[in-house]
Design a protein around this motif. Structure first.
Motif, PDB file in Angstrom:
ATOM      1  N   ARG A  80       0.922  -1.254   0.060  1.00 37.25           N
ATOM      2  CA  ARG A  80      -0.298   0.082   0.155  1.00 37.25           C
ATOM      3  C   ARG A  80       0.881   1.168  -0.030  1.00 37.25           C
ATOM      4  N   LEU A  81       1.789   1.290   0.797  1.00 41.91           N
ATOM      5  CA  LEU A  81       2.577   2.505   0.968  1.00 41.91           C
ATOM      6  C   LEU A  81       3.600   2.560  -0.384  1.00 41.91           C
ATOM      7  N   ARG A  82       3.720   1.506  -1.029  1.00 39.75           N
ATOM      8  CA  ARG A  82       4.628   1.674  -2.125  1.00 39.75           C
ATOM      9  C   ARG A  82       3.656   2.428  -3.244  1.00 39.75           C
ATOM     10  N   GLU A  83       2.435   1.770  -3.431  1.00 41.30           N
ATOM     11  CA  GLU A  83       1.665   2.552  -4.179  1.00 41.30           C
ATOM     12  C   GLU A  83       1.665   4.340  -4.123  1.00 41.30           C
ATOM     13  N   VAL A  84       1.473   4.432  -2.837  1.00 41.77           N
ATOM     14  CA  VAL A  84       1.351   5.829  -2.393  1.00 41.77           C
ATOM     15  C   VAL A  84       2.521   6.672  -2.905  1.00 41.77           C
ATOM     16  N   LEU A  85       3.635   6.100  -2.390  1.00 44.88           N
ATOM     17  CA  LEU A  85       5.223   6.904  -2.668  1.00 44.88           C
ATOM     18  C   LEU A  85       5.472   6.806  -3.943  1.00 44.88           C
ATOM     19  N   SER A  86       4.924   5.792  -4.726  1.00 44.92           N
ATOM     20  CA  SER A  86       5.260   5.744  -6.371  1.00 44.92           C
ATOM     21  C   SER A  86       5.008   6.926  -6.962  1.00 44.92           C
ATOM     22  N   GLN A  87       4.042   7.618  -6.358  1.00 49.95           N
ATOM     23  CA  GLN A  87       3.669   9.165  -7.360  1.00 49.95           C
ATOM     24  C   GLN A  87       4.810  10.253  -7.242  1.00 49.95           C
ATOM     25  N   PRO A  88       4.998  11.079  -8.231  1.00 44.56           N
ATOM     26  CA  PRO A  88       6.156  11.589  -8.253  1.00 44.56           C
ATOM     27  C   PRO A  88       6.048  12.719  -7.205  1.00 44.56           C
ATOM     28  N   PHE A  89       7.068  13.148  -6.685  1.00 49.44           N
ATOM     29  CA  PHE A  89       6.940  14.457  -5.682  1.00 49.44           C
ATOM     30  C   PHE A  89       7.453  15.678  -6.340  1.00 49.44           C
ATOM     31  N   GLN A  90       6.762  16.460  -6.384  1.00 47.84           N
ATOM     32  CA  GLN A  90       6.995  17.805  -7.297  1.00 47.84           C
ATOM     33  C   GLN A  90       7.944  18.915  -6.489  1.00 47.84           C
ATOM     34  N   LEU A  91       9.061  18.968  -7.059  1.00 44.41           N
ATOM     35  CA  LEU A  91       9.984  20.087  -6.617  1.00 44.41           C
ATOM     36  C   LEU A  91      10.348  21.008  -7.666  1.00 44.41           C
ATOM     37  N   VAL A  92      10.435  22.191  -7.312  1.00 45.38           N
ATOM     38  CA  VAL A  92      10.915  23.267  -8.248  1.00 45.38           C
ATOM     39  C   VAL A  92      10.214  23.103  -9.711  1.00 45.38           C
ATOM     40  N   GLU A  93       8.992  22.725  -9.615  1.00 46.44           N
ATOM     41  CA  GLU A  93       8.295  22.540 -10.901  1.00 46.44           C
ATOM     42  C   GLU A  93       8.724  21.363 -11.807  1.00 46.44           C
ATOM     43  N   LEU A  94       9.352  20.277 -10.910  1.00 39.48           N
ATOM     44  CA  LEU A  94      10.081  18.992 -11.773  1.00 39.48           C
ATOM     45  C   LEU A  94       9.311  17.953 -10.806  1.00 39.48           C
ATOM     46  N   PRO A  95       8.827  17.162 -11.432  1.00 36.34           N
ATOM     47  CA  PRO A  95       8.364  15.862 -10.952  1.00 36.34           C
ATOM     48  C   PRO A  95       9.447  14.801 -10.814  1.00 36.34           C
ATOM     49  N   ILE A  96       9.588  14.450  -9.439  1.00 32.14           N
ATOM     50  CA  ILE A  96      10.741  13.746  -8.946  1.00 32.14           C
ATOM     51  C   ILE A  96      10.479  12.342  -8.711  1.00 32.14           C
ATOM     52  N   ASP A  97      10.686  11.268  -9.373  1.00 33.32           N
ATOM     53  CA  ASP A  97      10.328  10.013  -8.915  1.00 33.32           C
ATOM     54  C   ASP A  97      11.403   9.283  -7.578  1.00 33.32           C
ATOM     55  N   VAL A  98      10.765   8.903  -6.575  1.00 28.33           N
ATOM     56  CA  VAL A  98      11.517   8.423  -5.528  1.00 28.33           C
ATOM     57  C   VAL A  98      11.173   6.828  -5.274  1.00 28.33           C
ATOM     58  N   SER A  99      12.327   6.064  -4.980  1.00 31.77           N
ATOM     59  CA  SER A  99      12.109   4.664  -4.977  1.00 31.77           C
ATOM     60  C   SER A  99      12.642   4.446  -3.514  1.00 31.77           C
ATOM     61  N   THR A 100      11.850   3.188  -2.978  1.00 35.12           N
ATOM     62  CA  THR A 100      12.445   2.984  -1.633  1.00 35.12           C
ATOM     63  C   THR A 100      12.680   1.695  -1.461  1.00 35.12           C
ATOM     64  N   ARG A 101      13.351   1.181  -0.397  1.00 33.03           N
ATOM     65  CA  ARG A 101      13.605  -0.322  -0.104  1.00 33.03           C
ATOM     66  C   ARG A 101      12.965  -0.309   1.284  1.00 33.03           C
ATOM     67  N   THR A 102      12.449  -1.538   1.331  1.00 34.13           N
ATOM     68  CA  THR A 102      11.599  -1.683   2.861  1.00 34.13           C
ATOM     69  C   THR A 102      12.135  -3.087   3.618  1.00 34.13           C
ATOM     70  N   GLY A 103      12.315  -3.214   4.582  1.00 32.02           N
ATOM     71  CA  GLY A 103      12.737  -4.219   5.557  1.00 32.02           C
ATOM     72  C   GLY A 103      11.760  -4.499   6.740  1.00 32.02           C
ATOM     73  N   ILE A 104      11.207  -5.545   6.807  1.00 39.06           N
ATOM     74  CA  ILE A 104      10.281  -6.204   7.947  1.00 39.06           C
ATOM     75  C   ILE A 104      10.929  -6.774   8.974  1.00 39.06           C
ATOM     76  N   ALA A 105      10.453  -6.741  10.079  1.00 41.94           N
ATOM     77  CA  ALA A 105      10.853  -7.520  11.516  1.00 41.94           C
ATOM     78  C   ALA A 105       9.789  -7.751  12.286  1.00 41.94           C
ATOM     79  N   LEU A 106       9.237  -8.897  12.436  1.00 42.32           N
ATOM     80  CA  LEU A 106       7.997  -9.208  13.313  1.00 42.32           C
ATOM     81  C   LEU A 106       8.384  -9.415  14.708  1.00 42.32           C
ATOM     82  N   TYR A 107       7.543  -9.083  15.639  1.00 38.37           N
ATOM     83  CA  TYR A 107       7.670  -9.616  17.165  1.00 38.37           C
ATOM     84  C   TYR A 107       6.632 -10.547  17.335  1.00 38.37           C
TER      85      TYR A 107
END
Length: 416
Positions: A80-107
């Motif tokens: 869900r978060l990957r879909e939200v964050l896949s939308q470009p970030f608007q900076l100085v009138e430029l659309p910037i794509d930002v990618s992420t890496r996610t790690g998960i740990a469980l208790y």
């Protein structure tokens, strides 16, 4: 998190790292990079339901705590978060794509303490980077925690406290005149039962167990004591100490070094610091402030292993460093790889254009020396000159040393 052992209900931790934030800082400036961080955190908060905790850990790292969540719920949230964050970030009138890496740990599956859970989700992020995937759940089978590592950590702590480590030095030589112009300090651990433990093994152990700070302080104190002895004997020579990424994140680092310099009465320029470019780029803003603080204390700074990390020459312009060390992998391959030779040549030219000096590591043959001399390299370090040696042996080696020159035969002591 502080009392997670008292809870029987499971929860999940997600760590999300922004990819290539340093490139955005280089291209658009730190103000725009900070805007990315603010907007990134805002999107995370807006995309998560009530009860989910969102926090920025450091630099480009964010974390989420999902109460009453298992593996499936954590993976669903990551998608869900990957879909939200896949939308470009608007900076100085430029659309910037930002990618992420996610790690998960469980208790409780992946740990019952905050330390274990933080460490394991960080490992999962690094695994995602290595595999080139968006998300990885920590796998205990791939990262066992054998008891001998815990025992070794205890042994290392006692070795630091009891001054049982050994200081080694490897000389650096000015290529214009062949004269020794400094040395790099290295640490060795001769374990009572395990024998000589490679630095790569116990340095990593120190990083993961919080011992890197006392280890760095041990190194600096030993070097400053040696500086004092050499200065009193009229043979002062700069000595460089390596600091890690975790050392650079220590808010007390500059104050501690300032106090140690005052205690030993160290002359300006006798203590030098080497930092890898990847360590600088982990949290570039904070590292820049620390480096300026160190430079203000009269400490010469080196970027180590240049060419193996993420930094750009444009960013190097902002750093208060005096020297760039070309990684030994490029130097050693110069004679057999035209690509490596081209990298070394281009790096020397560009670094000189930035007003910095170049140190070549891994100089092992006369052919290396001659080629680097022809390219105008400033300083050489490697087995051709000398292998690392116990600090107490260095003065006698220096007395025997004969200045290197182009096409000189190798002195038997120099290459020993």
């Amino acid at each position: 998190m502080r009392s997670c052992r008292q809870h029987e209900r499971p929860f999940a931790l997600l760590q999300m790292n922004i990819e290539r934030l340093s490139e955005i800082n280089d291209a658009l400036g730190f103000t725009q990079g900070d805007q990315i961080l603010c907007e990134f955190g805002g999107r995370l908060s807006r995309a998560t339901p009530d009860g989910v905790f969102v926090a920025r850990l450091r630099g480009d790292e964010f974390a989420l705590l999902l109460p009453d969540s298992d593996r499936a719920a954590a993976l669903s949230m990551a998608r869900r978060l990957r879909e939200v964050l896949s939308q470009p970030f608007q900076l100085v009138e430029l659309p910037i794509d930002v990618s992420t890496r996610t790690g998960i740990a469980l208790y409780p599956d992946h740990g019952s303490t905050p330390h274990d859970l933080y460490r394991h989700m960080d490992i999962a992020v690094r695994q995602a980077k290595r595999q080139g995937v968006n998300c990885v759940v920590f796998d205990p089978a791939l990262y066992p925690a054998p008891s001998h590592r815990l025992n070794m950590a205890g042994d290392l702590r006692r070795a630091i406290e009891a001054d049982d480590l050994r200081l080694y030095l490897q000389p650096k030589v000015d290529m214009r005149n062949g004269i020794v112009c400094g040395a790099e300090a290295l640490v060795r651990w001769q374990h009572a039962t395990r024998g000589l433990i490679p630095p790569s093994e116990f340095i990593e152990l120190a990083e993961h167990t919080g011992l890197i700070r006392p280890l760095a302080e041990w190194m600096i104190a030993r070097v400053l004591r040696l500086n004092r002895q050499w200065d009193d004997a009229g043979r002062a020579l700069p000595i460089a100490v390596n600091l890690s990424a975790r050392n650079l994140r220590d808010e007390d680092l500059v104050d501690k070094i300032r106090q140690m310099l005052a205690h030993w009465g160290t002359a300006s320029g006798l203590l030098e610091i080497e930092i890898t470019e990847s360590a600088v780029m982990e949290d570039a803003d904070f590292a820049l402030r620390v480096l300026h603080g160190l430079r203000a204390e009269g400490i010469r700074l080196y970027i180590d292993d240049f060419g193996t990390g993420y930094s750009s020459l444009s960013y190097l312009q902002k750093l208060p460093v005096g020297c760039i060390k070309i990684d030994q992998s490029f130097v050693r391959a110069m004679a057999v790889s035209s690509d490596s030779a081209a990298i070394v040549r281009s790096t020397i030219d560009l670094v000189h254009d930035l007003g910095r000096k170049v140190v070549a590591e891994g100089v092992e043959t006369q052919q290396h020396w001659d080629a680097l001399c022809a390219l105008g390299c400033d300083v050489a370090q490697g087995y051709l000159i000398a292998r690392p040696m116990p600090a107490e042996d260095f003065p006698a080696w220096l007395d025997r040393y004969r200045p290197m020159r182009a096409s000189d035969p190798v002195d038997e002591h120099g290459a020993s």
